[in-house]
Design an enzyme around this catalytic site. Sequence first.
Site, PDB file in Angstrom:
ATOM      1  N   LEU A 186      32.742 -43.070  93.771  1.00  0.00           N
ATOM      2  CA  LEU A 186      31.905 -42.062  94.674  1.00  0.00           C
ATOM      3  C   LEU A 186      31.869 -42.376  95.944  1.00  0.00           C
ATOM      4  O   LEU A 186      31.365 -43.616  96.381  1.00  0.00           O
ATOM      5  CB  LEU A 186      30.497 -41.800  93.898  1.00  0.00           C
ATOM      6  CG  LEU A 186      30.466 -41.494  92.340  1.00  0.00           C
ATOM      7  CD1 LEU A 186      29.087 -41.532  91.941  1.00  0.00           C
ATOM      8  CD2 LEU A 186      31.302 -40.420  92.131  1.00  0.00           C
ATOM      9  N   LYS A 217      38.796 -52.138  91.725  1.00  0.00           N
ATOM     10  CA  LYS A 217      37.630 -51.450  92.430  1.00  0.00           C
ATOM     11  C   LYS A 217      37.623 -52.211  93.938  1.00  0.00           C
ATOM     12  O   LYS A 217      37.575 -51.533  95.054  1.00  0.00           O
ATOM     13  CB  LYS A 217      36.342 -51.777  91.833  1.00  0.00           C
ATOM     14  CG  LYS A 217      34.915 -51.489  92.468  1.00  0.00           C
ATOM     15  CD  LYS A 217      34.866 -50.146  93.025  1.00  0.00           C
ATOM     16  CE  LYS A 217      33.778 -50.005  94.159  1.00  0.00           C
ATOM     17  NZ  LYS A 217      33.223 -48.584  94.333  1.00  0.00           N
ATOM     18  N   CYS A 239      28.687 -50.556 100.787  1.00  0.00           N
ATOM     19  CA  CYS A 239      30.045 -50.935  99.894  1.00  0.00           C
ATOM     20  C   CYS A 239      30.971 -51.765 100.898  1.00  0.00           C
ATOM     21  O   CYS A 239      31.350 -53.098 100.460  1.00  0.00           O
ATOM     22  CB  CYS A 239      30.595 -49.616  99.421  1.00  0.00           C
ATOM     23  SG  CYS A 239      29.507 -48.835  98.420  1.00  0.00           S
ATOM     24  N   ASN A 252      38.346 -50.656  97.834  1.00  0.00           N
ATOM     25  CA  ASN A 252      37.718 -50.598  98.970  1.00  0.00           C
ATOM     26  C   ASN A 252      38.194 -51.627 100.046  1.00  0.00           C
ATOM     27  O   ASN A 252      38.279 -51.226 101.287  1.00  0.00           O
ATOM     28  CB  ASN A 252      36.231 -51.340  98.559  1.00  0.00           C
ATOM     29  CG  ASN A 252      35.530 -50.012  97.948  1.00  0.00           C
ATOM     30  OD1 ASN A 252      35.821 -49.025  97.813  1.00  0.00           O
ATOM     31  ND2 ASN A 252      34.238 -50.382  97.783  1.00  0.00           N
TER      32      ASN A 252
HETATM   33  C1  UGA Z   1      33.038 -46.111  99.855  1.00  0.00           C
HETATM   34  C2  UGA Z   1      34.410 -45.784  99.271  1.00  0.00           C
HETATM   35  O1  UGA Z   1      35.202 -44.703  99.889  1.00  0.00           O
HETATM   36  C3  UGA Z   1      34.267 -45.204  97.845  1.00  0.00           C
HETATM   37  O2  UGA Z   1      35.367 -44.809  97.216  1.00  0.00           O
HETATM   38  C4  UGA Z   1      33.448 -46.130  96.870  1.00  0.00           C
HETATM   39  O3  UGA Z   1      33.216 -45.708  95.479  1.00  0.00           O
HETATM   40  C5  UGA Z   1      32.332 -46.801  97.768  1.00  0.00           C
HETATM   41  O4  UGA Z   1      32.456 -47.289  98.815  1.00  0.00           O
HETATM   42  C6  UGA Z   1      31.384 -47.641  96.983  1.00  0.00           C
HETATM   43  O5  UGA Z   1      32.029 -48.874  96.691  1.00  0.00           O
HETATM   44  O6  UGA Z   1      30.459 -47.345  96.427  1.00  0.00           O
HETATM   45  P1  UGA Z   1      31.078 -45.011 100.975  1.00  0.00           P
HETATM   46  O7  UGA Z   1      30.814 -46.418 101.636  1.00  0.00           O
HETATM   47  O8  UGA Z   1      29.911 -44.017 100.462  1.00  0.00           O
HETATM   48  O9  UGA Z   1      32.541 -44.981  99.993  1.00  0.00           O
HETATM   49  O10 UGA Z   1      31.564 -44.119 102.179  1.00  0.00           O
HETATM   50  P2  UGA Z   1      33.282 -44.088 102.855  1.00  0.00           P
HETATM   51  O11 UGA Z   1      33.496 -42.570 102.990  1.00  0.00           O
HETATM   52  O12 UGA Z   1      34.228 -44.804 102.112  1.00  0.00           O
HETATM   53  O13 UGA Z   1      32.909 -44.631 104.483  1.00  0.00           O
HETATM   54  C7  UGA Z   1      32.581 -45.955 104.478  1.00  0.00           C
HETATM   55  C8  UGA Z   1      32.900 -46.351 106.223  1.00  0.00           C
HETATM   56  O14 UGA Z   1      33.955 -46.251 106.691  1.00  0.00           O
HETATM   57  C9  UGA Z   1      31.785 -45.289 106.921  1.00  0.00           C
HETATM   58  O15 UGA Z   1      30.996 -46.146 107.726  1.00  0.00           O
HETATM   59  C10 UGA Z   1      32.736 -44.364 107.757  1.00  0.00           C
HETATM   60  O16 UGA Z   1      32.181 -43.866 108.933  1.00  0.00           O
HETATM   61  C11 UGA Z   1      33.914 -45.518 107.809  1.00  0.00           C
HETATM   62  N1  UGA Z   1      35.005 -44.614 108.001  1.00  0.00           N
HETATM   63  C12 UGA Z   1      35.712 -43.977 107.016  1.00  0.00           C
HETATM   64  C13 UGA Z   1      35.708 -44.554 109.277  1.00  0.00           C
HETATM   65  O17 UGA Z   1      35.323 -45.602 110.171  1.00  0.00           O
HETATM   66  N2  UGA Z   1      36.795 -44.089 109.301  1.00  0.00           N
HETATM   67  C14 UGA Z   1      37.663 -43.410 108.375  1.00  0.00           C
HETATM   68  O18 UGA Z   1      38.907 -42.815 108.640  1.00  0.00           O
HETATM   69  C15 UGA Z   1      37.177 -43.183 107.035  1.00  0.00           C
END
Ligand code: UGA
Length: 472
Positions: free
Chosen positions: A176, A227, A283, A231
């Site tokens: 998620l 998992k 995460c 990540n």
């Molecule tokens: C992440 C994973 O995407 C989930 O699949 C996983 O379940 C979760 O960790 C977890 O381990 O619980 P999350 O941390 O909620 O989810 O958010 P993301 O959308 O993955 O973004 C993480 C970070 O990366 C954010 O700071 C976001 O701004 C950054 N990001 C994301 C970027 O800088 N560039 C991108 O292209 C995508």
Amino acid sequence: MQTNRETVRNEVKLKQASIAVLGLGHVGLPTALGLAELGWNVTGADADPRKIALLRQGQSPFYEPGLQQLLTRHAANPRFRLADSVADAIRSSAVLFVCVGTPQRENGEADLTQVEELARTIAANLNGYKLIVEKSTVPAITGQWVKLTIQRYSRKAGNGSAAQPEFDVASNPEFLQEGKAVDDFFHPDRIVCGVESELARSILSEIYAPLGCPVLFTDVSTAELIKHAANAFLATKISFINMVADLCDSVGADVRRVAEGIGLDPRIGRAFLNAGVGFGGYCFPKDLRAFIRLAEENGADASLLRATEQINESRLDRFVHKVRQALWMIDGKVVGVLGLAFKPGTDDIRESPALRIADDLARRGARLRVYDPKAMENTKSVLPEGDTVTYCADAYGAAEGAHALLVLTEWEEFRNLDLPRIRSLMELPVIVDGRNLLDPDAVRRAGLEYLCMGRQREASAQGLHEILAAAS
Ligand code: UGA
């Protein structure tokens, strides 16, 4: 309750089984309510009584789109119950989803204290067959420790005399994303289940059958590793594109077009190639460090992951350098900050790049005018309101009297700002877009200088001097 394997198998088939979700945080609460929505009997439990009290009043302890509505809907549902204690939830359920926190220790490894404590509580309350499902992100082989702990402590609780009830341990990592966790629960790309018995496999198949998505069955350690690997891989994609963005700035290329150009190759894919201020949240940074520890402890070469981490760490300096390019001196300047959450759609500020940047600029003598649609309450405890920091009612308030306006979280509402109004409110017409959210042409048309990530030539076609000359 003294249920055996056969009873549980039948109960699950008839959807009569009770499922406990232990730990009602960002993973546990969407999971508990999602399972209730699928028609299961769910008992939620959390060691924090304040959280339970809040939930009993029908209030979600954190912001997540759609979660409050789900909670309201299931508040009066007899199939959704909040237990008085974790032990109570364990005793009344056959399937236990473990969703407790796995924070990081100083040395980067995962702190599994809460998982161990829960394993001991399960052992003390093993009143029949249980399927214990790890959902918390844990390093590979944690499942084996959970199993051993339950065996040891349940033997102790039973004084080693009577035959101990059976149990299975499974791993069902969650994927998620905060900000879309409810939607992700109901529309997963895949479900991964690490199991070691036929019964565990059939229970998890039944539970997730209504979602109709691919379910990958593996052994427990493999599921745990999937998992962490997922990540770490996603984090690596982000650091990769951020490195490319820096190169684009130097050679005058456009990182968004590079991401598109490589992302159209299905072997690469466009997702998670958005350059910016780097990844944060609860995460990626923590899981990456834990994965590095696990790799190094087991003799695998973790240098790729170390580089991913290091590139991410250096985003702060890169961004601050851009602010200095725009302002020259930071000391004494008023800086508007749009976005504090680590990503849009959440009020979560844990390891938020926006917060690190705001803190750094404040230390350099800037006065900050900050705004975030959801995360301001959480931020106030770590970045207190005062002479240095002013919390504003909206983006326009943050722009008032500012020498530069920074976009640090890509909330949709920032995409459609009234730019001429922003321009008229600011002391100096400078926007530094750390998320490449705004349209450079629109910004320029509004008479604002625009700096962004990895497409500098395009963005600064019209320089600050020209703008100031035109404005005077
Ligand atoms: C992440 C994973 O995407 C989930 O699949 C996983 O379940 C979760 O960790 C977890 O381990 O619980 P999350 O941390 O909620 O989810 O958010 P993301 O959308 O993955 O973004 C993480 C970070 O990366 C954010 O700071 C976001 O701004 C950054 N990001 C994301 C970027 O800088 N560039 C991108 O292209 C995508």
